[in-house]
Enzyme design. Structure first.
Site, PDB file in Angstrom:
ATOM      1  N   ILE A 136       2.998 -21.521  12.908  1.00  0.00           N
ATOM      2  CA  ILE A 136       2.809 -23.170  14.065  1.00  0.00           C
ATOM      3  C   ILE A 136       1.758 -23.333  13.617  1.00  0.00           C
ATOM      4  CG2 ILE A 136       3.636 -23.350  15.892  1.00  0.00           C
ATOM      5  CD1 ILE A 136       6.073 -22.792  14.963  1.00  0.00           C
ATOM      6  N   THR A 137       1.096 -22.060  13.859  1.00  0.00           N
ATOM      7  CA  THR A 137      -0.919 -22.267  13.980  1.00  0.00           C
ATOM      8  C   THR A 137      -1.541 -23.747  13.797  1.00  0.00           C
ATOM      9  OG1 THR A 137      -0.594 -19.922  14.361  1.00  0.00           O
ATOM     10  CG2 THR A 137      -3.192 -21.184  14.055  1.00  0.00           C
ATOM     11  N   HIS A 193      -2.790 -35.591  10.871  1.00  0.00           N
ATOM     12  CA  HIS A 193      -2.645 -34.001  10.315  1.00  0.00           C
ATOM     13  C   HIS A 193      -3.570 -34.083   9.435  1.00  0.00           C
ATOM     14  CE1 HIS A 193       2.501 -34.076  11.193  1.00  0.00           C
ATOM     15  NE2 HIS A 193       1.686 -33.456  11.985  1.00  0.00           N
ATOM     16  N   THR A 252       1.901 -11.676  22.008  1.00  0.00           N
ATOM     17  CA  THR A 252       1.457 -11.262  23.789  1.00  0.00           C
ATOM     18  C   THR A 252       0.331 -12.626  24.339  1.00  0.00           C
ATOM     19  OG1 THR A 252      -0.404 -10.228  22.250  1.00  0.00           O
ATOM     20  CG2 THR A 252       1.447  -8.789  23.352  1.00  0.00           C
ATOM     21  N   GLU A 272       5.139 -39.006   6.163  1.00  0.00           N
ATOM     22  CA  GLU A 272       4.038 -39.940   6.810  1.00  0.00           C
ATOM     23  C   GLU A 272       3.178 -39.902   5.320  1.00  0.00           C
ATOM     24  OE1 GLU A 272       2.884 -37.446   9.458  1.00  0.00           O
ATOM     25  OE2 GLU A 272       1.296 -36.153   8.236  1.00  0.00           O
TER      26      GLU A 272
END
Length: 289
Positions: free
Chosen positions: A98-99, A249, A17, A211
């Site tokens: 994904i967070t 990252h 939602t 990386e």
């Protein structure tokens, strides 16, 4: 013709939602993914996306009613680790988070708990997984992909997109693309996904996008040297990164003399990986095989 996700994948969207969850759930459905449920506490009984997807208050309810086998998580970082744990406790086979920005201490506890379950975690802070023509679980743009026989494993979402598009421009497709995420504490690593690609008869070669930071690429090099039979092409981002500075990252940092790009390149090269000097060169290395 894929690993992890395919036409049989039945997806639950945790946080459906919210703005991101709703948007990407629609994109996944458009890509042909079976999004069969959403989960937002307090919203159970509602339907979203033009009445196509029912919402449940808990993951367990969604599993019991819709037989989901995969979850994708779009919730705030403060509750994302709990969302991963809830999915695992409910028996979800594959969890894709994904967070980004989840506190390290939360992920340490969550990953420890996952060891007691059968669930596999991809991420967090990742773009997800796509098997073109079969299933999308995450946020990878469908339009830059095409089906094929190249597997991709990546710590970087942006570089993943760049290489996917470069492959498509020369009519090279992928079996499955897995974004494992760039956080220091995460679920599946390079070795775990390489093992799946090794056993996949529809994957002929693999692209590994790494990386700076950590030693995941070095571990991958050891596995490739001894247990991987297919051609591997690589690219390592951060060759000019200064020690002690985090580059994007959370896991992309050179510390204590480890995690440098040159060390990773040397390890992969010794394992027989053809390592590109820039993302665009990856495709050229494949075409020259």
């Amino acid at each position: 013709m894929s690993i992890l996700v395919n036409k049989e994948t039945r997806v639950l969207v945790q946080g459906i939602t919210g703005r991101e969850g709703s948007f990407h759930a629609a994109q996944m459905i458009a890509a042909g993914t079976e999004v069969v449920a959403g989960m937002t506490p307090g919203r159970g009984g509602e339907w979203v996306l033009d009445g196509k997807v029912p919402i449940f208050d808990t993951v367990k309810q969604a599993v019991d009613v819709t037989e989901v086998n995969t979850s994708v998580i779009f919730v705030p970082a403060s509750v994302a680790a709990d969302s991963i744990s809830e999915a695992a406790e409910a028996g979800i086979d594959l969890i894709v988070c994904i967070t980004e920005g989840i506190p390290v201490k939360d992920m340490i506890q969550t990953c420890a708990g996952l060891q007691k379950t059968q669930s596999r975690l991809i991420g967090p802070n990742c773009p997800g997984i796509i098997s073109p023509g079969e299933s999308l679980v995450g946020i990878i743009p469908v339009g830059i992909t095409m089906p094929g026989k190249i597997g991709i494993i990546s710590r970087s979402g942006t570089l993943t997109y760049e290489i996917l598009y470069a492959l498509k421009r020369v009519s090279l497709g992928v079996s499955t693309c897995v974004g494992i995420g760039g956080d220091a504490i995460k679920g599946a690593d390079f070795v775990e996904i390489l093992e799946l690609f090794e056993d996949d008869p529809h994957t002929d070669s693999v692209i590994l996008i790494g990386e700076i930071g950590g030693i995941d690429e070095e571990h991958a090099a050891e596995m490739i040297m001894t247990k991987f039979s297919k051609p591997v092409y690589g690219f390592i981002a951060g060759l000019s990164a200064p020690p002690g500075k985090r580059m994007g990252h959370a896991g992309a940092i050179i510390e204590g003399g480890t995690g440098g790009a040159q060390q990773k390149i040397e390890a992969l090269t010794q394992a027989g990986v053809k390592v590109a000097t820039n993302p665009g060169q990856v495709v050229n290395l494949i075409l020259k095989k």
